[in-house]
Design a protein around this motif. Structure first.
Motif, PDB file in Angstrom:
ATOM      1  N   LEU A  91      28.169  68.381  45.670  1.00 22.49           N
ATOM      2  CA  LEU A  91      27.078  67.566  45.164  1.00 22.49           C
ATOM      3  C   LEU A  91      27.069  67.418  43.647  1.00 22.49           C
ATOM      4  CD1 LEU A  91      24.211  68.887  47.442  1.00 22.49           C
ATOM      5  CD2 LEU A  91      25.597  66.836  47.739  1.00 22.49           C
ATOM      6  N   CYS A  92      27.690  68.336  42.930  1.00 25.54           N
ATOM      7  CA  CYS A  92      27.709  68.252  41.475  1.00 25.54           C
ATOM      8  C   CYS A  92      29.144  68.433  40.983  1.00 25.54           C
ATOM      9  CB  CYS A  92      26.775  69.290  40.867  1.00 25.54           C
ATOM     10  SG  CYS A  92      27.049  70.965  41.416  1.00 25.54           S
ATOM     11  N   ARG A  93      29.325  68.220  39.699  1.00 27.47           N
ATOM     12  CA  ARG A  93      30.675  68.319  39.147  1.00 27.47           C
ATOM     13  C   ARG A  93      30.628  68.674  37.678  1.00 27.47           C
ATOM     14  NH1 ARG A  93      32.604  62.041  38.208  1.00 27.47           N
ATOM     15  NH2 ARG A  93      30.519  61.217  37.963  1.00 27.47           N
ATOM     16  N   THR A  94      31.788  69.075  37.184  1.00 31.32           N
ATOM     17  CA  THR A  94      31.969  69.297  35.764  1.00 31.32           C
ATOM     18  C   THR A  94      32.887  68.197  35.255  1.00 31.32           C
ATOM     19  OG1 THR A  94      31.727  71.679  36.023  1.00 31.32           O
ATOM     20  CG2 THR A  94      32.790  70.897  34.003  1.00 31.32           C
ATOM     21  N   MET A  95      32.388  67.459  34.301  1.00 35.31           N
ATOM     22  CA  MET A  95      33.157  66.362  33.725  1.00 35.31           C
ATOM     23  C   MET A  95      33.834  66.858  32.454  1.00 35.31           C
ATOM     24  SD  MET A  95      30.401  63.289  34.379  1.00 35.31           S
ATOM     25  CE  MET A  95      31.626  61.966  34.395  1.00 35.31           C
ATOM     26  N   LYS A 142      28.129  60.153  20.732  1.00 40.25           N
ATOM     27  CA  LYS A 142      26.877  60.918  20.667  1.00 40.25           C
ATOM     28  C   LYS A 142      26.499  61.467  22.041  1.00 40.25           C
ATOM     29  CE  LYS A 142      25.245  58.184  16.802  1.00 40.25           C
ATOM     30  NZ  LYS A 142      24.360  57.100  16.383  1.00 40.25           N
ATOM     31  N   TRP A 143      26.600  60.627  23.059  1.00 37.48           N
ATOM     32  CA  TRP A 143      26.249  61.078  24.410  1.00 37.48           C
ATOM     33  C   TRP A 143      27.165  62.209  24.867  1.00 37.48           C
ATOM     34  CZ3 TRP A 143      21.729  60.463  26.018  1.00 37.48           C
ATOM     35  CH2 TRP A 143      21.009  59.265  25.862  1.00 37.48           C
ATOM     36  N   THR A 144      28.459  62.086  24.593  1.00 38.91           N
ATOM     37  CA  THR A 144      29.370  63.151  25.035  1.00 38.91           C
ATOM     38  C   THR A 144      29.099  64.442  24.278  1.00 38.91           C
ATOM     39  OG1 THR A 144      31.141  62.388  23.554  1.00 38.91           O
ATOM     40  CG2 THR A 144      31.164  61.554  25.817  1.00 38.91           C
ATOM     41  N   CYS A 145      28.739  64.344  23.025  1.00 41.48           N
ATOM     42  CA  CYS A 145      28.388  65.532  22.239  1.00 41.48           C
ATOM     43  C   CYS A 145      27.137  66.200  22.818  1.00 41.48           C
ATOM     44  CB  CYS A 145      28.175  65.147  20.781  1.00 41.48           C
ATOM     45  SG  CYS A 145      27.738  66.538  19.713  1.00 41.48           S
ATOM     46  N   ILE A 146      26.137  65.408  23.150  1.00 43.06           N
ATOM     47  CA  ILE A 146      24.912  65.964  23.735  1.00 43.06           C
ATOM     48  C   ILE A 146      25.231  66.647  25.064  1.00 43.06           C
ATOM     49  CG2 ILE A 146      22.721  65.320  24.832  1.00 43.06           C
ATOM     50  CD1 ILE A 146      22.391  63.277  22.506  1.00 43.06           C
ATOM     51  N   ALA A 147      25.999  65.988  25.917  1.00 45.58           N
ATOM     52  CA  ALA A 147      26.342  66.584  27.217  1.00 45.58           C
ATOM     53  C   ALA A 147      27.142  67.876  27.049  1.00 45.58           C
ATOM     54  CB  ALA A 147      27.127  65.588  28.062  1.00 45.58           C
ATOM     55  N   GLU A 148      28.026  67.902  26.069  1.00 39.08           N
ATOM     56  CA  GLU A 148      28.800  69.117  25.818  1.00 39.08           C
ATOM     57  C   GLU A 148      27.882  70.280  25.459  1.00 39.08           C
ATOM     58  OE1 GLU A 148      32.272  70.860  22.841  1.00 39.08           O
ATOM     59  OE2 GLU A 148      31.423  68.879  22.432  1.00 39.08           O
ATOM     60  N   HIS A 149      26.947  70.036  24.548  1.00 34.76           N
ATOM     61  CA  HIS A 149      26.080  71.114  24.059  1.00 34.76           C
ATOM     62  C   HIS A 149      24.919  71.443  24.995  1.00 34.76           C
ATOM     63  CE1 HIS A 149      28.114  71.727  20.257  1.00 34.76           C
ATOM     64  NE2 HIS A 149      28.267  70.425  20.204  1.00 34.76           N
ATOM     65  N   GLU A 150      24.467  70.474  25.770  1.00 28.46           N
ATOM     66  CA  GLU A 150      23.340  70.713  26.686  1.00 28.46           C
ATOM     67  C   GLU A 150      23.774  71.381  27.988  1.00 28.46           C
ATOM     68  OE1 GLU A 150      20.130  70.448  26.300  1.00 28.46           O
ATOM     69  OE2 GLU A 150      19.977  69.309  24.447  1.00 28.46           O
ATOM     70  N   SER A 151      24.908  70.938  28.557  1.00 28.46           N
ATOM     71  CA  SER A 151      25.263  71.399  29.905  1.00 28.46           C
ATOM     72  C   SER A 151      26.729  71.761  30.086  1.00 28.46           C
ATOM     73  CB  SER A 151      24.919  70.301  30.910  1.00 28.46           C
ATOM     74  OG  SER A 151      25.784  69.183  30.696  1.00 28.46           O
ATOM     75  N   SER A 152      27.514  71.695  29.017  1.00 24.60           N
ATOM     76  CA  SER A 152      28.967  71.867  29.129  1.00 24.60           C
ATOM     77  C   SER A 152      29.546  70.865  30.128  1.00 24.60           C
ATOM     78  CB  SER A 152      29.329  73.297  29.524  1.00 24.60           C
ATOM     79  OG  SER A 152      28.879  74.204  28.553  1.00 24.60           O
ATOM     80  N   TYR A 153      29.000  69.657  30.118  1.00 22.89           N
ATOM     81  CA  TYR A 153      29.430  68.548  30.975  1.00 22.89           C
ATOM     82  C   TYR A 153      29.211  68.795  32.470  1.00 22.89           C
ATOM     83  CZ  TYR A 153      31.954  67.074  26.740  1.00 22.89           C
ATOM     84  OH  TYR A 153      32.298  66.713  25.461  1.00 22.89           O
ATOM     85  N   ARG A 154      28.308  69.680  32.828  1.00 27.46           N
ATOM     86  CA  ARG A 154      28.059  70.001  34.239  1.00 27.46           C
ATOM     87  C   ARG A 154      26.832  69.241  34.733  1.00 27.46           C
ATOM     88  NH1 ARG A 154      27.150  76.013  34.156  1.00 27.46           N
ATOM     89  NH2 ARG A 154      26.311  75.444  32.126  1.00 27.46           N
ATOM     90  N   TYR A 170      26.562  64.463  41.838  1.00 23.08           N
ATOM     91  CA  TYR A 170      27.890  64.009  41.427  1.00 23.08           C
ATOM     92  C   TYR A 170      27.801  62.649  40.722  1.00 23.08           C
ATOM     93  CZ  TYR A 170      32.886  63.035  41.889  1.00 23.08           C
ATOM     94  OH  TYR A 170      34.201  62.756  41.635  1.00 23.08           O
ATOM     95  N   ASP A 171      26.973  61.773  41.246  1.00 31.51           N
ATOM     96  CA  ASP A 171      26.773  60.437  40.678  1.00 31.51           C
ATOM     97  C   ASP A 171      25.819  60.542  39.487  1.00 31.51           C
ATOM     98  OD1 ASP A 171      26.092  57.795  40.073  1.00 31.51           O
ATOM     99  OD2 ASP A 171      25.633  57.244  42.130  1.00 31.51           O
ATOM    100  N   ILE A 172      26.290  60.179  38.317  1.00 32.11           N
ATOM    101  CA  ILE A 172      25.483  60.344  37.101  1.00 32.11           C
ATOM    102  C   ILE A 172      24.638  59.115  36.752  1.00 32.11           C
ATOM    103  CG2 ILE A 172      27.040  62.072  36.134  1.00 32.11           C
ATOM    104  CD1 ILE A 172      28.016  59.817  34.175  1.00 32.11           C
TER     105      ILE A 172
END
Length: 142
Positions: A18-22, A43-55, A103-105
């Motif tokens: 149901l979920c994934r790491t991007m 900016k969005w990828t930086c936020i996702a990296e720091h907020e959730s480690s892309y998970r 999984y679907d973002i």
């Protein structure tokens, strides 16, 4: 006994489905396909990296006000989504918080864009990591 074992194995395996790491580039490409302007992707990828480690399946620990943050962008349940507990939420995105853990973002991206339009980039506590010069995102599209 075998049935119980099968249920336990299925329960453990289900979240992975149901979920994934991007990664930075897979997130950038998918967000671009969803219509997010390319000049925002770093900016969005930086936020996702720091907020959730892309998970996508992350639920953050309780905040000082008792709220929680959900998904790849760690969107707050007091203001933006309805938590599964049923506690009060303004639910500005009009969706269940569990929709931000899949999984679907698509729902996560749409809701994050709404947060951005109403509160700006500083809505994310990790924005200070992302407000300066960032690596170019163009290498993700070659």
């Amino acid at each position: 006994m075998r049935a119980l074992l099968a249920i336990c194995i299925l329960a453990l395996a289900t979240p992975a489905v149901l979920c994934r790491t991007m990664d930075r580039c897979s997130l950038a490409r998918e967000m671009s396909n969803l219509g997010v302007p390319r000049d925002q992707l770093a900016k969005w990828t930086c936020i996702a990296e720091h907020e959730s480690s892309y998970r996508t399946g992350v639920v953050g620990p309780p905040n000082s006000d008792g709220s929680n943050d959900y998904g790849i962008f760690q969107i707050n349940d007091l203001y933006w989504c309805q938590p599964p507990s049923g506690k009060f939420s303004h639910n500005g995105c009009g969706l269940s918080c569990s929709a931000l853990l899949t999984y679907d973002i698509t729902d996560s991206v749409r809701c994050a864009q709404k947060v951005l339009s109403q509160q700006g980039w500083s809505a994310w506590s990790t924005w200070h990591f992302c407000s300066g010069a960032l690596p170019p995102i163009d290498d993700c599209f070659k």
